[in-house]
Design a protein around this motif. Structure first.
Motif, PDB file in Angstrom:
ATOM      1  N   ALA A   1       0.868  -1.184   0.000  1.00 44.93           N
ATOM      2  CA  ALA A   1       0.000   0.000   0.000  1.00 44.93           C
ATOM      3  C   ALA A   1       0.896   1.222   0.000  1.00 44.93           C
ATOM      4  CB  ALA A   1      -0.902   0.023   1.236  1.00 44.93           C
ATOM      5  N   THR A   2       0.285   2.389   0.018  1.00 41.43           N
ATOM      6  CA  THR A   2       1.012   3.631   0.225  1.00 41.43           C
ATOM      7  C   THR A   2       0.741   4.100   1.645  1.00 41.43           C
ATOM      8  OG1 THR A   2       0.913   4.276  -2.103  1.00 41.43           O
ATOM      9  CG2 THR A   2       1.261   6.040  -0.499  1.00 41.43           C
ATOM     10  N   TYR A   3       1.795   4.475   2.340  1.00 39.53           N
ATOM     11  CA  TYR A   3       1.677   4.900   3.738  1.00 39.53           C
ATOM     12  C   TYR A   3       1.877   6.405   3.813  1.00 39.53           C
ATOM     13  CZ  TYR A   3       1.514   0.009   4.801  1.00 39.53           C
ATOM     14  OH  TYR A   3       1.103  -1.308   4.851  1.00 39.53           O
ATOM     15  N   LEU A   4       0.887   7.071   4.352  1.00 40.16           N
ATOM     16  CA  LEU A   4       0.871   8.528   4.416  1.00 40.16           C
ATOM     17  C   LEU A   4       1.179   8.998   5.829  1.00 40.16           C
ATOM     18  CD1 LEU A   4      -2.481   9.108   2.470  1.00 40.16           C
ATOM     19  CD2 LEU A   4      -0.177   9.168   1.535  1.00 40.16           C
ATOM     20  N   CYS A   5       2.122   9.872   5.911  1.00 40.10           N
ATOM     21  CA  CYS A   5       2.448  10.512   7.179  1.00 40.10           C
ATOM     22  C   CYS A   5       1.578  11.754   7.316  1.00 40.10           C
ATOM     23  CB  CYS A   5       3.938  10.883   7.137  1.00 40.10           C
ATOM     24  SG  CYS A   5       4.514  11.915   8.460  1.00 40.10           S
ATOM     25  N   VAL A   6       0.981  11.948   8.471  1.00 33.26           N
ATOM     26  CA  VAL A   6       0.088  13.087   8.677  1.00 33.26           C
ATOM     27  C   VAL A   6       0.510  13.823   9.939  1.00 33.26           C
ATOM     28  CG1 VAL A   6      -2.297  13.845   8.968  1.00 33.26           C
ATOM     29  CG2 VAL A   6      -1.792  11.837   7.577  1.00 33.26           C
ATOM     30  N   VAL A   7       0.647  15.117   9.823  1.00 30.68           N
ATOM     31  CA  VAL A   7       1.066  15.945  10.946  1.00 30.68           C
ATOM     32  C   VAL A   7       0.013  17.013  11.164  1.00 30.68           C
ATOM     33  CG1 VAL A   7       2.843  17.525  11.787  1.00 30.68           C
ATOM     34  CG2 VAL A   7       3.490  15.514  10.454  1.00 30.68           C
ATOM     35  N   ARG A   8      -0.335  17.205  12.420  1.00 33.76           N
ATOM     36  CA  ARG A   8      -1.356  18.182  12.750  1.00 33.76           C
ATOM     37  C   ARG A   8      -0.793  19.182  13.746  1.00 33.76           C
ATOM     38  NH1 ARG A   8      -7.488  16.109  13.159  1.00 33.76           N
ATOM     39  NH2 ARG A   8      -8.472  18.099  12.733  1.00 33.76           N
TER      40      ARG A   8
ATOM     41  N   ILE B   1      -3.810  20.465   9.139  1.00 32.73           N
ATOM     42  CA  ILE B   1      -3.448  19.077   8.863  1.00 32.73           C
ATOM     43  C   ILE B   1      -2.608  19.051   7.611  1.00 32.73           C
ATOM     44  CG2 ILE B   1      -4.322  16.776   8.375  1.00 32.73           C
ATOM     45  CD1 ILE B   1      -7.028  17.817   9.486  1.00 32.73           C
ATOM     46  N   ILE B   2      -1.442  18.431   7.687  1.00 37.09           N
ATOM     47  CA  ILE B   2      -0.573  18.318   6.525  1.00 37.09           C
ATOM     48  C   ILE B   2      -0.312  16.839   6.245  1.00 37.09           C
ATOM     49  CG2 ILE B   2       1.617  18.951   5.473  1.00 37.09           C
ATOM     50  CD1 ILE B   2       0.012  21.366   6.135  1.00 37.09           C
ATOM     51  N   PHE B   3      -0.547  16.447   5.011  1.00 38.45           N
ATOM     52  CA  PHE B   3      -0.260  15.085   4.581  1.00 38.45           C
ATOM     53  C   PHE B   3       1.061  15.037   3.831  1.00 38.45           C
ATOM     54  CE2 PHE B   3      -4.061  12.361   5.038  1.00 38.45           C
ATOM     55  CZ  PHE B   3      -4.973  13.293   5.508  1.00 38.45           C
ATOM     56  N   GLY B   4       1.838  14.000   4.095  1.00 35.28           N
ATOM     57  CA  GLY B   4       2.992  13.742   3.254  1.00 35.28           C
ATOM     58  C   GLY B   4       2.529  13.159   1.929  1.00 35.28           C
ATOM     59  N   SER B   5       3.441  13.079   0.977  1.00 35.87           N
ATOM     60  CA  SER B   5       3.094  12.560  -0.348  1.00 35.87           C
ATOM     61  C   SER B   5       2.934  11.047  -0.361  1.00 35.87           C
ATOM     62  CB  SER B   5       4.167  12.958  -1.363  1.00 35.87           C
ATOM     63  OG  SER B   5       4.297  14.361  -1.408  1.00 35.87           O
ATOM     64  N   GLY B   6       3.416  10.398   0.696  1.00 35.99           N
ATOM     65  CA  GLY B   6       3.240   8.954   0.785  1.00 35.99           C
ATOM     66  C   GLY B   6       4.477   8.173   0.403  1.00 35.99           C
ATOM     67  N   THR B   7       4.615   7.006   1.021  1.00 33.60           N
ATOM     68  CA  THR B   7       5.681   6.058   0.699  1.00 33.60           C
ATOM     69  C   THR B   7       5.028   4.783   0.192  1.00 33.60           C
ATOM     70  OG1 THR B   7       7.179   6.912   2.384  1.00 33.60           O
ATOM     71  CG2 THR B   7       7.569   4.657   1.599  1.00 33.60           C
ATOM     72  N   ARG B   8       5.403   4.394  -1.011  1.00 32.50           N
ATOM     73  CA  ARG B   8       4.828   3.170  -1.590  1.00 32.50           C
ATOM     74  C   ARG B   8       5.598   1.955  -1.121  1.00 32.50           C
ATOM     75  NH1 ARG B   8       5.127   3.602  -7.615  1.00 32.50           N
ATOM     76  NH2 ARG B   8       4.750   1.378  -7.432  1.00 32.50           N
ATOM     77  N   LEU B   9       4.857   0.971  -0.660  1.00 32.44           N
ATOM     78  CA  LEU B   9       5.446  -0.284  -0.205  1.00 32.44           C
ATOM     79  C   LEU B   9       4.856  -1.420  -1.024  1.00 32.44           C
ATOM     80  CD1 LEU B   9       7.102  -1.997   1.813  1.00 32.44           C
ATOM     81  CD2 LEU B   9       5.091  -1.994   3.298  1.00 32.44           C
TER      82      LEU B   9
END
Lengths: 112, 115
Positions: A84-91, A100-108
């Motif tokens: 999946a893609t894992y999204l880092c989220v920082v608030r 709320i800021i989302f990262g672009s994601g890391t594909r695994l």
């Protein structure tokens, strides 16, 4: 510099391996941190929140390093279904009003 | 079943033709939000709403409008769509209060193409 940065990957690992990825954030005042999982063309879903003391949920472990401003996600004994893609989220804070800021994601990708 | 619904799921339209994407949640959440997702850019917040009749701009509000007349609905309006608004759109909702409220529940997404 992006406010939340992730290595886009893809990470391609064999089933059963341990994989870890980091996410860095630029706002030192950030209060809340999360990992979301997003399957291809689907909506993001909360995987786990990341607490200051670190937390574990089965095969998943999340850590927060405030001094270096990064969070990490460790997946042990990876399964094919972890692909999946894992999204880092920082608030910015705990309230719903905080940014709320989302990262672009890391594909695994887990291979058999 | 607790859920966030969006309609339509897929839409192809032409430049300048006004459109509305609906979003509805049945969890009595006060907070609702719209995001767009583009390759390499992640999810970017368009607008959000803290409660009925309370809306505010996110990071990329240009070209969009929203309204929050009822708690459950939060439509996204594109008055004059342009090709750069071609994207995957997600609506999300969450409840205020305790720490657990921070989880956002996302709708299934709307894939919009503007020709």
């Amino acid at each position: 510099r992006k406010e939340v940065e992730q290595d886009p990957g893809p990470f391609n690992v064999p089933e059963g391996a341990t994989v870890a990825f980091n996410c860095t954030y630029s706002n030192s005042a950030s209060q809340s941190f999360f990992w979301y999982r997003q399957d291809c063309r689907k909506e993001p879903k909360l995987l786990m929140s990341v607490y200051s003391s670190g937390n574990e949920d089965g095969r998943f472990t999340a850590q927060l390093n405030r001094a270096s401003q990064y969070i990490s996600l460790l997946i042990r004994d990876s399964k094919l279904s972890d692909s999946a893609t894992y999204l880092c989220v920082v608030r910015g804070g705990y309230s719903s009003a905080s940014k709320i800021i989302f990262g672009s994601g890391t594909r695994l990708s887990i291979r058999p | 079943e607790a859920q966030v619904t969006q309609n339509p799921r897929y839409l192809i339209t032409v430049t300048g033709k006004k459109l509305t994407v609906t979003c509805s949640q049945n969890m009595n959440h006060e907070y609702m939000s719209w995001y767009r997702q583009d390759p390499g850019l992640g999810l970017r917040q368009i607008y959000y709403s803290m409660n009925v009749e309370v809306t505010d701009k996110g990071d990329v509000p240009e070209g969009y409008k929203v309204s929050r007349k009822e708690k459950r609905n939060f439509p996204l309006i594109l008055e004059s769509p342009s090709p750069n608004q071609t994207s995957l759109y997600f609506c999300a909702s969450s409840a205020p209060g305790t720490r657990t409220y921070n989880e956002q529940f996302f709708g299934p997404g709307t894939r919009l193409t503007v020709l």
